[in-house]
Design a protein around this motif. Sequence first.
Motif, short mmCIF file in Angstrom:
data_model
loop_
_atom_site.label_atom_id
_atom_site.label_comp_id
_atom_site.label_asym_id
_atom_site.label_seq_id
_atom_site.Cartn_x
_atom_site.Cartn_y
_atom_site.Cartn_z
N ALA A 1 0.83 -1.21 0.00
CA ALA A 1 0.00 0.00 0.00
C ALA A 1 0.86 1.25 0.00
O ALA A 1 1.93 1.28 0.60
N GLY A 2 0.41 2.28 -0.67
CA GLY A 2 1.05 3.58 -0.61
C GLY A 2 2.43 3.61 -1.25
O GLY A 2 2.84 2.66 -1.93
N ARG A 3 3.15 4.72 -1.11
CA ARG A 3 4.49 4.82 -1.67
C ARG A 3 5.50 4.41 -0.61
O ARG A 3 5.51 4.93 0.48
N ARG A 4 6.35 3.44 -0.98
CA ARG A 4 7.33 2.94 -0.01
C ARG A 4 8.45 3.95 0.17
O ARG A 4 8.97 4.49 -0.80
N LYS A 5 8.79 4.23 1.43
CA LYS A 5 9.83 5.22 1.72
C LYS A 5 11.17 4.52 1.93
O LYS A 5 11.21 3.38 2.38
N PRO A 6 12.25 5.22 1.56
CA PRO A 6 13.55 4.59 1.80
C PRO A 6 13.74 4.34 3.28
O PRO A 6 13.23 5.10 4.11
N PHE A 7 14.46 3.31 3.61
CA PHE A 7 14.86 2.99 4.97
C PHE A 7 13.70 2.52 5.87
O PHE A 7 13.72 1.41 6.38
N VAL A 8 12.65 3.33 6.04
CA VAL A 8 11.57 2.92 6.96
C VAL A 8 10.56 2.02 6.27
O VAL A 8 9.75 1.37 6.93
N GLY A 9 10.60 1.97 4.93
CA GLY A 9 9.68 1.10 4.22
C GLY A 9 8.24 1.58 4.30
O GLY A 9 7.95 2.74 4.02
N ASP A 10 7.34 0.69 4.70
CA ASP A 10 5.91 1.02 4.73
C ASP A 10 5.46 1.53 6.10
O ASP A 10 4.27 1.50 6.41
N GLU B 1 2.12 -7.47 0.79
CA GLU B 1 3.18 -7.38 1.78
C GLU B 1 3.23 -6.03 2.47
O GLU B 1 2.63 -5.04 2.02
N LEU B 2 3.97 -6.01 3.55
CA LEU B 2 4.24 -4.80 4.31
C LEU B 2 5.70 -4.93 4.72
O LEU B 2 6.14 -6.01 5.12
N GLN B 3 6.44 -3.85 4.55
CA GLN B 3 7.85 -3.91 4.92
C GLN B 3 8.14 -2.77 5.88
O GLN B 3 7.87 -1.62 5.56
N ILE B 4 8.62 -3.11 7.06
CA ILE B 4 8.93 -2.07 8.04
C ILE B 4 10.38 -2.25 8.48
O ILE B 4 10.74 -3.30 9.00
N PHE B 5 11.18 -1.24 8.20
CA PHE B 5 12.63 -1.35 8.38
C PHE B 5 13.11 -2.60 7.67
O PHE B 5 12.87 -2.74 6.48
N ARG B 6 13.74 -3.55 8.37
CA ARG B 6 14.29 -4.73 7.69
C ARG B 6 13.39 -5.95 7.84
O ARG B 6 13.86 -7.07 7.70
N GLN B 7 12.14 -5.72 8.18
CA GLN B 7 11.23 -6.85 8.36
C GLN B 7 10.13 -6.82 7.30
O GLN B 7 9.43 -5.84 7.15
N LYS B 8 10.01 -7.94 6.59
CA LYS B 8 8.93 -8.04 5.62
C LYS B 8 7.83 -8.94 6.21
O LYS B 8 8.12 -9.96 6.84
N PHE B 9 6.59 -8.51 6.01
CA PHE B 9 5.42 -9.31 6.40
C PHE B 9 4.68 -9.66 5.12
O PHE B 9 4.46 -8.78 4.29
N VAL B 10 4.32 -10.92 4.95
CA VAL B 10 3.54 -11.30 3.77
C VAL B 10 2.17 -11.79 4.26
O VAL B 10 2.09 -12.59 5.19
N PHE B 11 1.12 -11.26 3.64
CA PHE B 11 -0.23 -11.58 4.07
C PHE B 11 -0.99 -12.29 2.96
O PHE B 11 -0.87 -11.93 1.79
N VAL B 12 -1.79 -13.28 3.35
CA VAL B 12 -2.63 -13.99 2.39
C VAL B 12 -4.08 -13.74 2.76
O VAL B 12 -4.49 -13.96 3.89
N SER B 13 -4.85 -13.23 1.79
CA SER B 13 -6.24 -12.91 2.09
C SER B 13 -7.22 -13.70 1.21
O SER B 13 -8.42 -13.68 1.46
N GLY B 14 -6.72 -14.39 0.19
CA GLY B 14 -7.60 -15.14 -0.69
C GLY B 14 -7.82 -16.56 -0.17
O GLY B 14 -6.89 -17.18 0.35
#
Length: 484
Positions: A17-26, A51-64
């Motif tokens: 979602a949204g525009r990903r920012k450098p370093f802080v991610g989403d 997905e959602l990425q915060i700093f160096r952590q990626k979260f992957v979500f499944v909704s289907g």
Amino acid sequence: MGRKLKNDWSGQSFPHAGRRKPFVGDLGVSDPRNPLLSLLGWGARLGPIYELQIFRQKFVFVSGAELAAELCDEKRFCKALPPAITALRQYAGDGLFTAFNDESNWQLAHELLMPAFTRSAMQSYHPIMLETAAELFAYWDRQSGPVDVTRSMTKLTMETLSRAAFSHDFGSFATEEPHPFVGAMVRALETGRRKGGIGTAPGGQWVGRYMDRRNAARQAYVDGLLDDLIAARSGSPEQHDLLGIMLNVSHPDTGERLSPLNIRYQILTFLVAGHETTSGALSFTLYYLSRNPECLAAAQREADELLGDDPDATPTFEQVAKFRYIRRCLDEALRIWPTVPAFARSPRTETTIGGRYRMRPEDWAVIILAHVHRDPTIWENPDDYDPDRFLPAAIKKRPAQSYKPFGTGLRACIGRQFALHESVLVLACLLHRYDLRGDPGYELAVDERLTMVPKNFEVTLTPRVRALKHPSPLSEESPLPLIE
Ligand code: MNH
């Protein structure tokens, strides 16, 4: 920085979602106080995998529903522990819910405790559940005006669980406020969850230690209360409840026993996993019944048929399974609002999901149940409350794995029968005894605590008037004159 992204899925990326920012991610996309609720808002448009990425952590979500069903295949996948759950190990250690799949205490505790959670084991909890429900009704009858549903149900489920599992009475109905242990426990655990979220942020470790210091007194109070509970029973050979089993039963083959520390982890786990979840399920069911008068009437009709005229009548153990419509009302509430809103899965060996996404054992995905349970390819008008979706014929028409409120596989909910027996029993007694009316101006608000519960939802309860079954003497003696 240069540190590797955690949960990086071999570098694959998914919609975000949204525009990903450098370093802080989403960072900023998701509200840290309500991570799942905010996900339900923006995630629906991105699915079935995002997905959602915060700093160096990626979260992957499944909704289907289709991808989720694939991840629920126990032969290929198993439970994963994302950071927010791993962080809870500070409190719940290798207790059942937070144990890693290969930890030996999981297997041991699972085998020792399973017999206490079979359907027939519910027979011994049945009288405790009835008695606790009766105390709730007496508590309500002493009050005037509308009652806060979630707060009442939390008192009830906390008390039922602690009495059934540890023979401990928290005295929840003696005061209006919940027992201070509940607040301390929930806040301590919330601290853990938030700590898990900041793990990869710069200074995250430092902030975590600061949070721990602020939380230390609460954690000491919680641990102290649990250790007292254990100490009070140590040395007594009784095995009539979970605590007795944990203290006194050794594994029939290996002779192993649970350690005192592990027993404390298990008690905390049961108190947490076993009360807010069921409280939310009951509260959402009552919310939807208050909004759907035909469903409420049908549920009350069923309660009356099985329980008869006496408002104080209670179901027998065998009768609880016969409230089929009430059970459907509960199932449908847990479809729209699964109170445990998500769980995570990893593949056992490297594989491909959805025919195209590579997934290795160190990768994990979070299944967003509330999305899966409202996937329009499976559920017609998914936002409508319709208990008949759970008629046996309707269930048979749906693909397996499209409804998973209690999780899946080996690590599925051990307390499922407990939650179902308690919920159906309480709903049947409650609907038999009271008419309920919600405030028509109330708009459903959901509180994201450790689980999902309705917020500030009140009902007005009035003793049922069984006009038809108890015709007043007046109407019997002087029937209404026929209109001529
Ligand atoms: Mn319960 C695991 C949902 C009631 C004790 N519970 C789970 C999982 C879900 C779940 C989903 C799997 C999570 C995961 O895969 O990471 N539980 C619920 C719901 C209710 C509920 C929706 C009520 C409604 N749970 C209860 C009750 C108890 C309980 C009641 C105890 C009496 N649950 C557990 C425990 C686990 C669990 C313990 C962990 C089981 C394991 O991993 O071995």
